[in-house]
Design an enzyme around this catalytic site. Structure first.
Site, PDB file in Angstrom:
ATOM      1  N   CYS A 196       0.820  -1.216   0.000  1.00  8.35           N
ATOM      2  CA  CYS A 196       0.000   0.000   0.000  1.00  8.35           C
ATOM      3  C   CYS A 196       0.850   1.262   0.000  1.00  8.35           C
ATOM      4  CB  CYS A 196      -0.938  -0.006   1.197  1.00  8.35           C
ATOM      5  SG  CYS A 196      -1.832  -1.553   1.299  1.00  8.35           S
ATOM      6  N   CYS A 251       0.571   3.165   5.927  1.00  8.13           N
ATOM      7  CA  CYS A 251       1.016   1.848   6.379  1.00  8.13           C
ATOM      8  C   CYS A 251       0.895   0.855   5.232  1.00  8.13           C
ATOM      9  CB  CYS A 251       0.171   1.384   7.566  1.00  8.13           C
ATOM     10  SG  CYS A 251      -1.596   1.346   7.197  1.00  8.13           S
ATOM     11  N   HIS A 281      -9.874   1.980  -1.268  1.00  8.52           N
ATOM     12  CA  HIS A 281      -8.416   1.850  -1.198  1.00  8.52           C
ATOM     13  C   HIS A 281      -7.899   0.852  -2.230  1.00  8.52           C
ATOM     14  CE1 HIS A 281      -4.431   1.243   0.226  1.00  8.52           C
ATOM     15  NE2 HIS A 281      -4.672   0.233   1.028  1.00  8.52           N
TER      16      HIS A 281
END
Lengths: 289, 428
Positions: free
Chosen positions: B93, B415, B384
């Protein structure tokens, strides 16, 4: 339900193409005479996103918010087929060969626009090995023409009427001696394109059905080859352009072919040829409007 | 040496397609389709048709084997000049922000004048792999020379081997889903259900308000019939979110629901970075500069740290190097992987024992002004698409800083799987 006025028939539903192919085959004999003045139309046609995605995948177009330049042909083709399979049409559909296709993209067409389609036949012409006829399609959006095409079909051994003009099936390209890509065209390429375009002409579907119409093996759809050429150049084309393709020798399935391209007059020249023999399947010019 | 000093890379602007929940508007789209459309939107916005930029850097977390050169392929299908170099990165990510840092560093060193950083992900068109046993059998079948060898290889195939391996959002070393890891951290830090739901509802409300006032007009280009992120629920409320059943964690302590966790999402984003001179020569704006960045990693396997806690460690390093305190920022963009992650991150920075014991600081970093946190919503609202989140945040924050005026500062904290974190400072 169909509404007719002054030779223009508006169809409420897209015609069933498998039925049209069958009807055309059964009524092939005893045709002749002049081209009918019939115009077939559909209004408010919208694109099914899933069908478009399938077409884009088979022709290698990216999924985007505007239609591939060849996609309106898929929308208009059933109307052309209805016109050609009608008994009033002077040439028998089985044996007709698509020899040239010119598309004019007047502006990019959004995938959600409601489109009005109209097709007609014109230019019954003399050809050295028979006669040709042009099937023309026009696509309008909000009243303005956004796309048009002219598909030239050759009927070998047929005779054009007295005083018919000479047919024009030549597309002139410059030197195309540099292959830029190699495509392996699998033996199911015809079936795959038939599924997403609805063009279930038996000459494309299998060796057996192709033999019945005089081809040694199944052949690729010319419009699929043309679509792949455009997909290969897609991001390098202007918003408005003309793409004119001549379909030369049949592309037998399976085959390995090469794509050659060269910049020309602000656009492109392109050719698709057999990788080994060099047999020319398609030449095309792409020119900005 | 061409240059002996460095310069700050400017963020000129960004573009993304609206994000779509998995299996919805972009169900038919590939990573390459989405990244190409996103690049073309950026090209159109900044007049880069037919032009070459120094480098395009992007990536995807879930990637087909055939997409080994995804970013370069997207460039070749875009309106950028075909002579534009490109490469792929992957840091889970953190991919999108890491891509921006890589581009910014080359600009800072004078190696390129302009570059595009991006990311894309789809869970609708995710790669399926055959299981390891079948894969090895097929490879030996392919290399078999005789018919006998081939038959022998084929005979090793068992029906059980035919089930495909679906990529899972799970850590290979722990076997736990990311949400399960986050639930452990949430329990350790005593993060309550209500504060998570409040943060989630606020994310939706703020992002909806930002859309309504046109904030995203020059950041988002509609794609495949979608004009806004379809995960966005403007009418989201704590009351509605409170009705959802927990999906991660167990028993009494289970507080994480589908409402306060990000859903699987499809989408892409891109950011244009450049030197000030390049932007000026093109007549393009400079929204902000990328000042500095830091990555960190934690031992979430045997070391007892939470999987998503690495940014907590990266930020104090970044602050110290830049002579800043945690309170010296006008905006904070803490990626909402889960509401509990954002809350645990802030709680750790406020915790004296943690800051002294784990971060090696003399005093806690302290609290941040919640009014400055994710002011236009974040991943809980937008969704996301793993690698696309960094580009979404960088472009949005740069615009916020520009709107707020010169000398404003923003902190980004993202994160990532594998116990990693990427953080960065932007300044207008």
């Amino acid at each position: 339900m169909a509404g007719t006025s002054a030779g223009r028939t508006v169809l409420e539903q897209p015609p069933n193409m498998a039925a049209l192919f069958a009807k055309a085959a059964l009524t092939a004999r005893g045709r002749g005479g002049e081209l009918p003045a019939t115009r077939l139309a559909r209004t408010g046609v919208t694109v099914d996103p899933a069908e478009l995605a399938g077409y884009a995948r088979v022709c290698r177009f990216p999924l985007a918010d505007t239609l591939p330049a060849t996609y309106p042909h898929v929308l208009a083709f059933p109307l052309q087929l209805a016109l050609m399979s009608d008994r009033a049409f002077p040439l028998a559909l089985p044996g007709l060969v698509h020899v040239r296709n010119r598309i004019d993209v007047l502006r990019p067409i959004g995938t959600t626009e409601a489109l009005d389609l109209e097709v007609r036949a014109e230019r019954f012409a003399r050809h050295r090995s028979g006669a040709t006829v042009d099937l023309c399609a026009s696509v309008r959006s909000a009243g303005a023409e956004v796309w048009r095409s002219r598909s030239t079909y050759l009927a070998r051994g047929a005779t054009a009427p007295e005083g018919a003009p000479e047919s024009d099936v030549t597309v002139a390209v410059g030197d195309l001696d540099r292959a830029v890509a190699t495509w392996r065209v699998p033996d199911d390429a015809g079936r795959r394109y038939a599924k997403v375009s609805g063009d279930v002409n038996p000459i494309h579907l299998s060796g057996l059905t192709a033999k019945a119409f005089g081809f040694k093996r199944a052949i690729a759809h010319g419009m699929w080859v043309k679509a792949r050429v455009l997909a290969a150049l897609e991001n390098r084309l202007p918003d408005a352009f003309a793409v004119d393709a001549a379909f030369r020798k049949p592309l037998f399935l399976p085959s390995t072919v090469t794509l050659s391209t060269a910049p020309a007059e602000g656009g492109w020249d392109a050719a698709v040829r057999n990788a080994r023999s060099g047999t020319e399947h398609l030449v095309a010019t792409i020119r900005p409007h | 040496m061409a240059e002996s000093t460095t310069r700050r890379a400017a963020i000129v602007g960004g573009n993304r397609i609206p994000f779509a929940r998995s299996g919805t508007a972009y169900a038919q789209a590939s990573n390459q389709d989405m990244l190409t459309a996103t690049l073309d939107g950026l090209v159109a916005r900044f007049g880069l048709q037919g032009e070459s930029v120094g480098e395009v850097v992007a990536g995807a977390v879930l990637k087909h084997a055939r997409d080994f050169n995804l970013t370069r392929e997207a460039v070749l299908g875009s309106k950028l000049a075909p002579t534009t170099p490109a490469y792929d990165v992957q840091q889970a990510c953190g991919t999108g922000l890491e891509a921006a840092v890589l581009v910014a560093n080359k600009i800072a060193l004078g190696q390129i004048e302009a570059g595009i950083a991006g990311g894309v992900d789809t869970t609708s068109d995710a790669p399926l792999a055959v299981g390891d046993d079948l894969r090895r059998t097929l490879i030996s079948l392919n290399s078999a020379k005789t018919v006998q060898d081939r038959l022998r290889a084929l005979a090793r195939i068992r029906p059980g081997m035919l089930a495909p391996e679906i990529p899972r959002n799970a850590e290979p070393r722990t076997g736990l889903a990311m949400g399960d890891h986050a639930a452990i951290t949430a329990a350790e830090w005593g993060i309550g259900r209500e504060e998570q739901d409040e943060l989630a509802a606020r994310s939706h409300q703020r992002m909806a308000a930002a859309y309504d006032r046109g904030f995203f007009d020059d950041l988002v280009t509609p794609f495949l019939g979608l004009a806004r992120d379809n995960n966005l629920r403007p009418d989201s409320s704590v009351e509605k979110l409170a009705k959802l059943q927990p999906v991660f964690g167990t028993g009494e302590g289970a507080t994480m629901t589908a409402g306060n966790s990000t859903p699987l999402t499809d989408g892409a984003s891109a950011v244009l970075l450049a030197s000030d001179e390049w932007a000026r020569a093109k007549g393009l704006p400079v929204l902000a500069h990328l000042v500095d960045a830091q990555t960190a990693a934690v031992d979430y396997v045997h070391g007892g740290e939470g999987l998503l806690m690495a940014p907590v460690y990266a930020v104090p390093v970044l602050l110290a190097r830049n002579g800043l305190t945690l309170q010296d920022f006008d905006f904070y963009e803490i990626h909402e992987a889960f509401a509990s992650t954002v809350l645990a991150t802030m709680k750790a920075w406020e915790d004296e024992a943690f800051c002294k014991g784990k971060l090696g600081l003399d005093a806690p970093l302290g609290a941040i002004d919640r009014a400055r946190l994710n002011v236009n919503g974040s991943s809980l609202a937008a969704g996301h698409p793993f690698a696309a989140t960094g580009g979404r945040i960088v472009a949005s924050l740069a615009k916020m800083l520009h709107e707020a005026g010169p000398g404003k500062r923003g902190l980004i904290s993202i994160c990532a799987a594998g116990g990693q974190g990427v953080v960065a400072i932007l300044e207008s």
